[in-house]
Enzyme design. Structure first.
Site, PDB file in Angstrom:
ATOM      1  N   LYS A  89       2.337 -51.922  -3.814  1.00 53.71           N
ATOM      2  CA  LYS A  89       3.474 -52.654  -4.394  1.00 53.71           C
ATOM      3  C   LYS A  89       4.332 -51.668  -5.186  1.00 53.71           C
ATOM      4  O   LYS A  89       3.836 -50.964  -6.068  1.00 53.71           O
ATOM      5  CB  LYS A  89       2.921 -53.754  -5.307  1.00 53.71           C
ATOM      6  CG  LYS A  89       3.781 -55.000  -5.359  1.00 53.71           C
ATOM      7  CD  LYS A  89       3.035 -56.081  -6.137  1.00 53.71           C
ATOM      8  CE  LYS A  89       3.873 -57.324  -6.311  1.00 53.71           C
ATOM      9  NZ  LYS A  89       3.291 -58.242  -7.273  1.00 53.71           N
ATOM     10  N   ILE A  90       5.614 -51.637  -4.839  1.00 54.16           N
ATOM     11  CA  ILE A  90       6.525 -50.636  -5.416  1.00 54.16           C
ATOM     12  C   ILE A  90       7.727 -51.361  -6.022  1.00 54.16           C
ATOM     13  O   ILE A  90       8.315 -52.227  -5.361  1.00 54.16           O
ATOM     14  CB  ILE A  90       7.066 -49.697  -4.297  1.00 54.16           C
ATOM     15  CG1 ILE A  90       5.936 -49.125  -3.460  1.00 54.16           C
ATOM     16  CG2 ILE A  90       8.001 -48.644  -4.850  1.00 54.16           C
ATOM     17  CD1 ILE A  90       5.435 -47.789  -3.882  1.00 54.16           C
TER      18      ILE A  90
END
Ligand code: G3P
Length: 219
Positions: A89-90
């Site tokens: 998750k960015i």
């Protein structure tokens, strides 16, 4: 529509599995901080435990903490090696976009998080994010309509056949879930208590009471 659960709590994940509705898990640093884990080693092991709880369910989003490109790559690569079910998750930042592109080329799945506008969602899709996470509830919190943003993103993605999947996040009430299904989005991620609100209707309870009473009166 897929149902993901937005938690890092093993008990909650298990409850959702037992209910039979679980398709995947999303976490974020705030959710991880709520658990009884105290260092990086324990955090890594916790992600592995979450992944091991899942059987046929899809994946587990684990978020990087840094907003520095090199650090994001280092963290993301490390997370992706923890378990095959991990999706990195960015956050939607300039470095985040570059990192998503990097991971796309390396065939590592990403979830672009903290998305609040259709423009941000276009960028996430352009660089090959596997999921995009628009935050419905937090948009509503500042007096805009989160569901309208979801509709716009869906429309744009359909126009260009973008492959990025919409994973609607920051779900706060049953209408968020129902409206997302009408829009035709891929998945929602929600706390289990919000998912459970879909179960209840007073006429169901009244009807069930009457059926049981009528049956017991006669037999
Ligand atoms: O995981 C991201 C998102 O679902 C957070 O939800 O309720 O903290 O806005 P919320």
């Amino acid at each position: 529509m897929k149902f993901f659960i937005d938690t890092a709590n093993l008990e909650e994940i298990n409850k959702a599995r037992l209910l039979g509705i679980l398709d995947g898990v999303t976490t974020n640093p705030s959710l991880i901080a709520r658990e009884s884990i105290f260092n990086q080693k324990e955090i890594d092991n916790h992600y592995i435990s979450i992944c091991n709880l899942l059987k046929n369910e899809e994946d587990v989003s684990a978020e990087v903490i840094s907003n520095n490109y090199t650090e994001m790559i280092r963290e993301g690569e490390k997370l992706s090696l923890l378990h095959p079910k991990i999706v990195v998750k960015i956050p939607m930042t300039e470095n985040g976009i570059k990192a998503i592109k990097y991971f796309y080329k390396k065939k590592i799945k990403t979830n672009c998080t903290l998305v609040f506008t259709p423009g941000q969602a276009i960028l996430a899709a352009k660089v090959g994010a596997y999921y995009v996470s628009p935050f419905i509830g937090r948009i509503d919190d500042i007096s805009y309509n989160g569901l309208n943003i979801i509709k716009e993103i869906k429309n744009i993605y359909d126009n260009y056949h973008f492959k990025t999947k919409i994973l609607a996040a920051s779900i706060r009430n049953p209408l968020h879930i129902i409206e997302c299904s009408k829009i035709g989005i891929f998945a929602i991620t929600s706390p289990i208590n919000v998912i459970k609100t879909l179960l209840y209707h007073p006429l169901t309870n009244i009807g069930l009471d009457k059926f049981i009473k009528d049956y017991n009166k006669k037999f």
